[in-house]
Each structure stands twice: as structure tokens, then as C-alpha cells.
Write an enzyme that holds these catalytic residues in place. Sequence first.
Site, PDB file in Angstrom:
ATOM      1  N   GLY A  23      16.338  -4.955 -41.491  1.00 60.18           N
ATOM      2  CA  GLY A  23      16.281  -6.274 -42.099  1.00 60.18           C
ATOM      3  C   GLY A  23      16.494  -6.209 -43.596  1.00 60.18           C
ATOM      4  O   GLY A  23      17.194  -7.030 -44.180  1.00 60.18           O
ATOM      5  N   HIS A  29       8.296  -9.675 -47.998  1.00 61.09           N
ATOM      6  CA  HIS A  29       7.930  -8.326 -47.557  1.00 61.09           C
ATOM      7  C   HIS A  29       8.461  -7.282 -48.540  1.00 61.09           C
ATOM      8  O   HIS A  29       7.734  -6.389 -49.001  1.00 61.09           O
ATOM      9  CB  HIS A  29       8.495  -8.091 -46.151  1.00 61.09           C
ATOM     10  CG  HIS A  29       8.252  -6.719 -45.591  1.00 61.09           C
ATOM     11  ND1 HIS A  29       7.374  -6.489 -44.558  1.00 61.09           N
ATOM     12  CD2 HIS A  29       8.793  -5.508 -45.894  1.00 61.09           C
ATOM     13  CE1 HIS A  29       7.372  -5.200 -44.264  1.00 61.09           C
ATOM     14  NE2 HIS A  29       8.237  -4.582 -45.057  1.00 61.09           N
ATOM     15  N   GLU A  30       9.753  -7.396 -48.870  1.00 62.60           N
ATOM     16  CA  GLU A  30      10.349  -6.411 -49.773  1.00 62.60           C
ATOM     17  C   GLU A  30       9.783  -6.532 -51.182  1.00 62.60           C
ATOM     18  O   GLU A  30       9.611  -5.523 -51.881  1.00 62.60           O
ATOM     19  CB  GLU A  30      11.868  -6.564 -49.801  1.00 62.60           C
ATOM     20  CG  GLU A  30      12.533  -6.468 -48.436  1.00 62.60           C
ATOM     21  CD  GLU A  30      12.110  -5.249 -47.639  1.00 62.60           C
ATOM     22  OE1 GLU A  30      11.956  -4.160 -48.233  1.00 62.60           O
ATOM     23  OE2 GLU A  30      11.917  -5.369 -46.415  1.00 62.60           O
TER      24      GLU A  30
END
Length: 850
Positions: free
Chosen positions: A268, A302-303
Amino acid sequence: MNLTRDEARQRAATVSVHSYAINLDLTRGDSVFGSTTVVSFDAEAGSSTFIDAITAAVHRVTLNGVDLNVDDVADGVRIRLDNLAASNELVVDADMLYMNTGEGLHRFVDPVDNEVYLYTQFEVPDSRRVFAVFEQPDLKATFRFTVTAPSHWDVISNSPTPAPVEAGSAEDGGARSTWAFEPTPVLSSYVTALIAGPYQAVRSELTSSDGRIIPLGVFARKSLMQHLDAENVFKLTRQGFEFFEAQFGTPYPFEKYDQLFVPEFNAGAMENAGAVTFLESYVFRSRVTEATIERRAITILHELAHMWFGDLVTMRWWNDLWLNESFAEFMSTLASAEATEFTQSWTTFASLEKAWAYRQDQLPSTHPIVAPINDLEDVQVNFDGITYAKGASVLKQLVAWVGQDHFMQGVREYFSKHAWSNTELSDLLTELEKASGRDLKEWSAQWLETAGVNTLRAEIGYDDDGAIASFAVLQSAVADYPTIRPHRLAIGFYNLNDDGKLERSHRVELDVAGESTDVPDLLGLRRPDLVLLNDDDLAYAKIRLDEHSLRTATRHLKDFSESLPRTLVWASAWDAARDGETPARDYVELILQNIASESDSSVVLVLLRQLATTLTFYVDPNDRQAMEIAAADSLWDLARGAAAGSDSQLQFVKGFAVHAQTDSQLDTVASILDGSEVPSGLAVDADLRWELLTSLVVGGRKTQTDIDAELERDATATGALAAAQAKAAIPTAEGKAAAWAAIVESSDMPNAAQRSAIAGFTRVHDTSLLEPFAEKYFAAAKDVWATRTHEIAQQIIVGLYPSRLTNQSTLDATEAFLGTLDADLASLRRLTLENRDGVARALRAQAADR
């Protein structure tokens, strides 16, 4: 190619790395690039070690001014270093290979304009494919990249992009320039990055909590820029920055923040420090579901969370990978729910992440969250539902256990003490214990060091007046993983109101421990219409409804006024069907009777996936085709009944296309594709056209000629991938043989094309088309594992396993194959055991459905 933990420990005890100066020449053609690395490091005087470098050719190795004999010290994977000094300088001059597997330095040519695009993907062990490096997370250093590339390219790395300097002509006669980046902060090599090519960018900025101006960039290929909604990405980024800086008490640690959508990406996204790479599918060229939009938002957050947890503070060894990923997974959902428009993100977490975790935790390969990682092969197959989803679920449970304020207080202290260094789990637990006053040693032992998922049930007794006379929460575990864990959870009572809606009327939160826990606070209350254990989804456990609550849920599932409790009931029903406790056909009916009223796009997406899985694997094979046909008819009715232009309408049309197989159903698919019968409000755009066309290919209505015509209409990289899937889906013996040869017998198919072809190969209405390939699969598997890169091999081993042939013969063939695997093929054994478990589970579910 492998690296053991013992080797890594020994190397970390021998050397301490200061800096890398890396000079890359990207103008030498389409196969190799030049890589010269200068490494400055200290070592135990007189000791020996090795540096990693996967090379096409090594031209020179110089250690402390002395040229080493390349043939003696370099084997194409490692370079041996003997008789080290206390302070050392190593120079390695080599040619490296461009990759088409999504590992190392990936090279892609855009079919729209023939421009070349490059990007790196280094996690777990692939920075060694670009420069010589001590490839392990605890040997941090600074990295200075100098890159020579075509002058019309943009070059992006972890440090801000400098002004290029002209550097003459390339081999093809084009102009060259050199970009000399400033050194990075101290990093692990796997989060360094290089992205190069004629990428275009939209730029902005924000002010960090310490007053710095942080430049922002969002990048994509030229041919995709018209579809890039950069302002939405910037909005989410700003929301994430503000939330995380406040929660972590630490300003953003890098100079800039670029986000790059790159082609043929395997995951992703990847948390390269200050230069995050994303799956290009997150640039929406066609209409996508709201679930996909939310998934992109979660991924962005998230990143961003990784910039602190993973990049600023990094695990010492890969056994703590779970904490790296679980923390980012938990924090991204928390940030999404509390700081963005996606306030229902915990519902999405329950439907997507928890389902993944429960599935993974019931496989024969399940493992403790803190997994033993003996070597690189162990970690490469450990990017799984335990590492991500169960870990995040357990962190959510930990937050409930110690309190969110105490949890964040401990996290803030953790970042303050360990910035730019490497840590282990105990370092975080120490700070959480100090902040919360709770002793977490026993909690850690039971939750993090044991495997398996518990099941919770309510045991309720009533008096003659219908009041609760006794209430206990019963906890069980499977024999192989018998741990009974402590849980902090809530119990909700739900009743139908005057409008027919199921609403919570009472809630109690408590600690549950042991096989039975009495709940005295509920005594004397009237029996509700439904009792929901693990209300608000605080705990990590499967739940089962009592008989009365199950009847209410079956009749009134669509009547919940809130999405999260409804999703928890959906999850319970799904678990029971997968476990063979209830007939699979009942779950099919439950979905089709209630999905139209589901308000959450991500839940609809999950339910349609579960519907497909149930029909494909879990229902009685004697009734499968009839049930698939009936389900397709129901989905078409749902599509026609959905609001014009709605998210559900789009999802139901796509679901219908997947299952359509009768003449009349395929006629309907064809009429949507040709525009003669399109539901009001539905946009038949490029991506939907491919889905409809592939449905017709699988149904035998369209051929290669039609695929070629559609590809001519959509001559893009996305179109090429869709065409690869459609071609592999042609339902003839010849078509399947050609697809098999392209995937397995040839080795030049790029990663994304292979992934698409595998998806098409296995998409059949008649599984007899796949029968000739079961024996071929087991004959080829070990050679595939030995000769392909990890990413490519895993795609084949998992994707082409004959799971559609759910019979004893498949289990027997798998057992025979397992018997041939040597001890050094532990990762291949693990994947095979997981594949086998899917067939065994399907057979159990089919037996329960008869």
C-alpha cells in the site's frame, strides 16, 4: 541472500557505522546503473565482517586505501572485509541491476509517453540492491546521495532536492545532470529512498509545532497528473501532522514531507523518511468507492505515523516489526476517527483489520505477536495479519487497559528518550508502566508472547419475572493455544425503540479474566432484546451471541442505529460460518437480506468479499452454482433498487458482474457495457468497463479480440494490467495454459502484471479448467521459490495454489509436497501450510452446510 539474527548480532558488536556517501549513475541504459559507495565505520581492530551488495558486477573494492581482490572478497551478494582497523573507509564501485519486481530500484516505462520512472523499495533487505550497505536496522548512519540522471527528470530522496548541475551527455546523447543531496539524519538503510523520473508535483507547506516551515510535495507520473487530487492529500497530511505532534509531544523530525504515487508498487505504501511512496491505484482515474477513499486516508496517516515510530525510533531487530506496524496501524485509525472526516474508522477497523487478524490467528502458522525472527526469510513472510492487525487490536486493548492519556504520556516519554536510536519492546513497556502505574509484564506475557484468539460467550440466567438473576462472561481457547487472557471490555444492552431501531440502553465496562467472570452490575436488570459482548470493540476476541440475542440480530440486523455494534454482529456471524458452526448458506442469506441497509461503505465492501468467499469455498458444492446464480440475481436487484449514483449502487453492480454467469445475467452485463441498460446515476468509466468486460470474458462472451480493442481504447498502464487479468481469465484450456506459461515458466513478467494475471487465471466458473494445473503447481513450486525474488515467488506460491479445487486430493497432494521440503525451506513450508488450511477449512464448512 539470507541474514540470520546471530550474524546481525555479531556484526553489530563488531562495527559502528558513521556515514554512507552513495553516488548513483542512472544514465547507463535500461539494464544496469552505476553505484559507488563510500562507507565510514569503526570496528574492533583486527576483526572481520561483511557488507551486503547484490551486484551485477563489482569493479573495485578499496578498504582503507588498499584495493582488495574482487574475485576473492565479492560473491555478488556479500563482500568480505578482513583485518579491519579501528576506523575504516570502504569504497565499493559496482554495477547494480534495475528490477521489475518492485524490489530494489524498480524501473517502469509508461506506455502513454515511453518515459522512464524509477523508485526504490528497500524493506526488508533490498537497499543492498542499490548500494553497498550493512543491511540491518540497528546499524544506523547518515546517507548522502549524489545522483546523475537525465536532465529533464526530477530526483527525490530523503533530504530536500538540491538544484541540479549539468553533467554532459548520457549514452543515448541526452543531457545529464547531477543532484548532490545533503546528508540525511541518522537512519536505518531500509527507510532511505530514491525516486527519479519526469514525475510532476503539486507543492504546499505547513508549519510544524516547533515553528519550522515543512515543505510538502505530492508527486505522480505525467500521464496521471490530471487525476491527482493533491488538495485532499494535503488536507489529510495537515490533519495528521497536527494530531501526531500533539499526541507524541515531538515535532516532525525531518526537513520536508513528500508523498509519491509510483507505478507497479507491491504494497500500500512505504514509510521512507520524508519521501513516502504509495500504490499508484490511490490516484483515482475512475470513480471509486468511499471505502477506497477512506483506505487511502488511513494509509496516508499510517505512513505519517511511521515518521516517528519506525523512522525516528527504530526496532533493533525484526522481531519487533509488529510494534512498528501495529503502532502505525492503531495510530492511523485513532487519528482518522478523531481528526478527520472519517469518524467511523473504528467500524472500518473492526470489519477489515480485525477480520484479517482473526483469520491469520487461526492458521497453523499463527505465532505470538512478538514472533521469533531468526533470519530475513522469517521476517519476509511475517508481514501478516498478526504483525499488523492483531498487534494493532492488542494495542487498542492496551489503551483500554491503561487509559489513553496514560498511554500517550508513556509514548511521549519514549520518543523523548530514544529519538534517533534503536529500541526493543521493553523500552516502550517501561515508559507505559511508569505512566500508568500498571505492571505490564504479565499482560505482555499473555498477550504478546502467546498465540491464538479467545472466544467469549455470555451465560445469562433469568428469574420468573424476566430479570437477570445471573450473568457471567465465559472465555475459551482452542487446545493448541490454551492461554486464557485478561480483557478490558464493555457489555452493551440493546433494545428496539418505538421506531423499530436497535439502540443501546445500558453499558458496563469491566475487566474479564479466567474462564468465567461474574458481572454483578447487571443483576436485576430486565432482559434486553440483545446482549453484545465486547461492545465498542475494545477487546481482541471472537464473540458468540446467546440464543435470544442471535434471534434478535437475525431479524433486526439492519435496524441497529449505529454502525459499530452492527459490524460486531456481522463479524460474529462470519466467524461462525467460517468455523463451520453455522451453515454457510445462512450467512449468504443474512448478507443478501441486510446489506442494502448497511450505511458504511467499507462494511459493504467487506461483506461482498465475504459473500464471494462463502459462495466459492464454504457452501455445499452440490448447491454452489444455483446459489451463485441466485446471489447474482439478488445483487442486480439491489443495484437497481439502490439510490442513483450511490456508493452502494456501484458496489452492487461490481458484485453482480463478479457472479454473473447465466445467459440472462451476462446479457445484462453486456447491456451495461454497451450503454443500452445502465442504471440511473451509474458512470461506466474506464475501470468499470474493464470489470464488466472481464465478467464477459469469464462467461465466454468476449475474446482476446475484445480485450485488445479495449486496451487500444485505454492504452495506459492501468489498462495494460486490466488486459493482463482479462487475458488470463479466458475460459479455455489453451487460454489457461498460455497464462500458466507466462506466469510460471517465463521469468520476465513484471510484478504488477504477474499479480493481475494470477487473479485472472484463478477466476473461473468451471473449476475443471484448473484441474490440469494442480500437479504442475507442486512440480514447479520449489524451483519458483529458489529462482525468483521473494515478492515474485510468494505471489505465485499463494496465488496459484489449487485452492479452488476443494477436495481431498488437493490436501493429499499438499501433504506429499510438504514431505519433500527440507528444513531450510521454512518460509515455503509456512506458506504451504497456510494454503492447505484454507482448503481444510472449506471442507469443514461445506460439511456443515449440507
